[in-house]
Design a protein around this motif. Structure first.
Motif, short mmCIF file in Angstrom:
data_model
loop_
_atom_site.label_atom_id
_atom_site.label_comp_id
_atom_site.label_asym_id
_atom_site.label_seq_id
_atom_site.Cartn_x
_atom_site.Cartn_y
_atom_site.Cartn_z
N LEU A 213 0.97 -1.38 -0.32
CA LEU A 213 -0.32 -0.33 0.33
C LEU A 213 1.09 1.23 0.13
CD1 LEU A 213 -2.63 0.76 -0.11
CD2 LEU A 213 -3.07 1.39 2.92
N GLY A 214 1.80 1.29 0.56
CA GLY A 214 3.01 2.29 0.40
C GLY A 214 3.66 2.79 -0.67
N PRO A 215 3.93 2.29 -2.05
CA PRO A 215 4.08 2.54 -2.77
C PRO A 215 2.80 3.27 -3.30
CG PRO A 215 4.93 0.09 -3.04
CD PRO A 215 4.19 0.63 -1.57
N LEU A 216 2.09 2.08 -3.36
CA LEU A 216 0.67 2.81 -4.05
C LEU A 216 0.47 4.29 -3.75
CD1 LEU A 216 -1.78 -0.08 -3.79
CD2 LEU A 216 -0.07 0.40 -6.06
N LEU A 217 0.19 4.61 -2.54
CA LEU A 217 -0.11 5.69 -2.32
C LEU A 217 1.39 6.98 -2.82
CD1 LEU A 217 -0.20 5.53 1.88
CD2 LEU A 217 -1.87 5.80 0.77
N VAL A 218 2.34 6.35 -2.48
CA VAL A 218 3.35 7.26 -3.88
C VAL A 218 2.68 7.45 -5.05
CG1 VAL A 218 5.96 7.81 -4.52
CG2 VAL A 218 5.51 6.06 -2.40
N VAL A 219 2.67 6.28 -5.24
CA VAL A 219 1.81 6.75 -6.95
C VAL A 219 0.31 7.99 -6.75
CG1 VAL A 219 0.56 5.83 -9.40
CG2 VAL A 219 2.24 4.73 -7.67
N TYR A 220 -0.17 7.56 -5.91
CA TYR A 220 -1.33 8.67 -6.06
C TYR A 220 -1.00 10.11 -5.83
CZ TYR A 220 -6.31 9.58 -5.04
OH TYR A 220 -7.61 10.67 -4.36
N PHE A 221 0.33 10.24 -4.77
CA PHE A 221 0.62 11.25 -4.87
C PHE A 221 1.31 12.08 -6.27
CE2 PHE A 221 4.51 13.75 -3.36
CZ PHE A 221 3.15 15.35 -2.74
N PHE A 222 1.71 11.33 -6.23
CA PHE A 222 3.12 11.98 -8.16
C PHE A 222 1.56 12.64 -8.64
CE2 PHE A 222 6.76 10.68 -5.85
CZ PHE A 222 7.67 11.06 -6.84
N TYR A 223 0.64 10.99 -9.24
CA TYR A 223 -0.66 11.64 -9.88
C TYR A 223 -1.21 13.04 -9.50
CZ TYR A 223 -4.44 11.70 -12.41
OH TYR A 223 -5.75 11.39 -13.76
N GLN A 224 -1.49 12.90 -8.43
CA GLN A 224 -2.29 14.49 -8.10
C GLN A 224 -1.30 15.32 -8.11
OE1 GLN A 224 -5.36 14.56 -7.14
NE2 GLN A 224 -5.41 12.19 -6.96
N VAL A 225 -0.17 15.66 -7.97
CA VAL A 225 1.07 16.55 -8.73
C VAL A 225 0.62 16.62 -9.70
CG1 VAL A 225 3.29 17.95 -7.88
CG2 VAL A 225 2.44 16.23 -5.97
N ALA A 226 1.41 16.28 -10.58
CA ALA A 226 1.28 16.27 -11.88
C ALA A 226 -0.68 17.12 -12.85
CB ALA A 226 1.69 14.50 -12.42
N PHE A 227 -1.00 16.29 -11.53
CA PHE A 227 -2.51 16.30 -12.65
C PHE A 227 -2.74 18.40 -12.12
CE2 PHE A 227 -6.92 17.24 -12.20
CZ PHE A 227 -7.79 17.00 -13.38
N THR A 228 -2.49 18.39 -11.10
CA THR A 228 -2.73 19.88 -11.07
C THR A 228 -1.68 20.65 -11.53
OG1 THR A 228 -3.38 19.03 -8.25
CG2 THR A 228 -2.41 21.23 -8.24
N VAL A 229 -0.95 20.06 -12.27
CA VAL A 229 -0.97 21.54 -13.83
C VAL A 229 -1.81 21.90 -14.04
CG1 VAL A 229 -1.09 20.32 -15.32
CG2 VAL A 229 0.84 21.63 -15.14
N TYR A 230 -2.61 21.78 -14.45
CA TYR A 230 -4.34 22.43 -15.20
C TYR A 230 -4.06 23.35 -14.56
CZ TYR A 230 -3.57 17.81 -18.21
OH TYR A 230 -3.60 17.26 -19.20
N PRO A 231 -4.73 22.86 -13.34
CA PRO A 231 -5.69 24.50 -12.63
C PRO A 231 -4.64 25.68 -12.34
CG PRO A 231 -5.97 22.73 -11.07
CD PRO A 231 -5.67 21.96 -12.47
N ALA A 232 -2.86 24.95 -12.05
CA ALA A 232 -2.44 26.03 -11.77
C ALA A 232 -1.29 26.63 -12.84
CB ALA A 232 -0.90 24.45 -10.96
N ILE A 233 -1.33 26.02 -14.23
CA ILE A 233 -0.55 26.46 -15.06
C ILE A 233 -1.86 27.31 -16.30
CG2 ILE A 233 1.24 26.19 -16.76
CD1 ILE A 233 1.84 27.07 -13.76
N TRP A 234 -2.15 25.78 -16.65
CA TRP A 234 -3.43 26.21 -17.61
C TRP A 234 -4.22 27.68 -18.09
CZ3 TRP A 234 -4.06 22.42 -21.14
CH2 TRP A 234 -4.84 22.91 -22.15
#
Length: 398
Positions: A213-234
């Motif tokens: 589960l620890g690695p999956l939480l890491v995957v989820y975190f990196f996805y959320q950081v990457a996805f937030t580029v849309y509201p932050a930068i668009w």
């Protein structure tokens, strides 16, 4: 569709709409309250946004743990009532500090997405979880679409009108939930409340010990950081690269939100049938790397507009990943897990805007080594690629 599920979806949509409703009017409201310049208003707007996300990060696990102990129903209904009161306070606030306090309370009440997800996990069979989490993602996407559109219209009636509307919507949904929402936490899955597992740091430490589960939480975190580029930068990216007007930027974001709702509410089912949950997560990561790379290099505003709905196709990652993690914990830990995921998302919302805007400035500002306005999207592609490597090595328990 059953009425309790309708209530859950409306609650999630209101979380997204409540933010979007007030976005169009916040610059004017902050100038009105402060009597200061737009630059000063923007600075305070950033402070309020960060405060809101920080409260979600801190209180997501707490509300999830409380729902594991006392039930989903009281947590959801009480949060809606407090949310309605909070918007009324913002509607009459005459000082920046009252707005600041209201955003603290608002961030806490908006942390109930963890409880909504836990409720959906309670009523879903293992085979239904990914699709039902997709419905929640679709509801959030629709709130992301309608919030700014409705808020922009209401702003014509004054800077306070969107807040009264948001309060009314929250109160109405609380009344609806009072009559239709049934409790799903029973003695079989009820779990004693523990402070050490009701804070984001304690819950991360505990959940990370579960196999895979620890690695999956890491995957989820990196996805959320990457996805937030849309509201932050668009908005900055499209203005810098293609000189898009505010209307065009709003239209493109609405198009993106609609596409996300279609993917998470409908297309996810055939994708899951064909690829399975693990395959869907892998497909989503690969597709995101391609999409982020294309957005970073596209030279035509028309092509970018065509790419916008396609950028929502990888949105299967979140519900599929949530389902895998939900199956990795016991029934009496669903609220705890979803609280942790809410905190992960909030932490990403705290970190990502600062990182992405700094990268954008570094590659478009006067001291930029090379001119590359698409640099934040390249960074997101790298983060997604790293997350995929972590996911491929993870072996969660079932």
């Amino acid at each position: 569709m059953k009425l309790p599920v309708v209530f859950i979806l409306i609650s999630v949509m209101l979380d997204a709409m409540g933010i979007g409703l007030i976005v169009p009017v916040m610059p004017d409201l902050l100038q009105e309250v402060q009597g200061a310049s737009l630059a000063s208003a923007a600075l305070w707007g950033g402070v309020l946004s960060t405060t809101f996300a920080a409260m979600q990060f801190l209180f997501g696990p707490l509300l999830g743990a409380l729902s594991d102990r006392f039930g989903r129903r009281p947590v959801l209904l009480l949060s809606l009532v407090v949310m309605a009161a909070d918007y009324l306070v913002m509607a009459v606030a005459g000082s920046i500090w009252l707005l600041f306090g209201a955003r603290i309370v608002g961030g806490i009440t908006a942390a109930t997405q963890s409880t909504a997800n836990a409720y959906m996990a309670d009523i879903s069979s293992p085979g239904q979880k990914a699709a039902n989490f997709g419905l929640i993602g679709a509801a959030f996407g629709m709130g992301f679409v309608f919030g700014p559109l409705i808020g922009g219209v209401l702003a014509e009636y004054g800077t306070r009108a969107p807040f009264y509307a948001a309060a009314g919507l929250a109160a109405a949904n609380a009344v609806f939930g009072y009559f239709v929402l049934k409790e799903t936490v029973n003695d079989r899955i009820r779990r004693p409340f523990e402070w050490r597992r009701a804070n984001p740091f304690g819950v991360f430490k505990y959940l990370a010990r579960l196999p895979g589960l620890g690695p999956l939480l890491v995957v989820y975190f990196f996805y959320q950081v990457a996805f937030t580029v849309y509201p932050a930068i668009w908005s900055y990216y499209t203005l810098e690269r293609f000189a898009w007007s505010p209307g065009m930027r709003g239209l493109s974001l609405a198009l993106f939100g609609i596409a996300m709702a279609v993917v998470q509410g409908g297309l996810i089912r055939p994708i899951l049938r064909r690829l399975g949950e693990r395959g869907a997560v892998i497909y989503g990561h690969v597709a995101d790397v391609v999409v982020f790379g294309l957005i970073g290099v596209v030279s035509s505003g028309t092509l970018l507009l065509i790419l916008t709905p396609l950028a929502a196709l990888p949105a299967v990652i979140t519900p599929a990943l949530q389902s895998i993690m939900s199956k990795s914990v016991d029934d009496n830990q669903q609220g705890e897990l979803q609280g942790a995921l809410t905190s992960v998302s909030a932490l990403a919302m705290i970190i990502s805007p600062m990182v992405m805007t700094y990268v954008f400035y570094s590659f478009t500002g006067p001291t930029a080594p090379i001119y590359m306005p698409g640099a934040p999207f390249f960074l997101s592609a790298i983060l997604i690629g790293f997350g995929l490597m972590v996911f491929l090595r993870a072996r969660p328990r079932s």
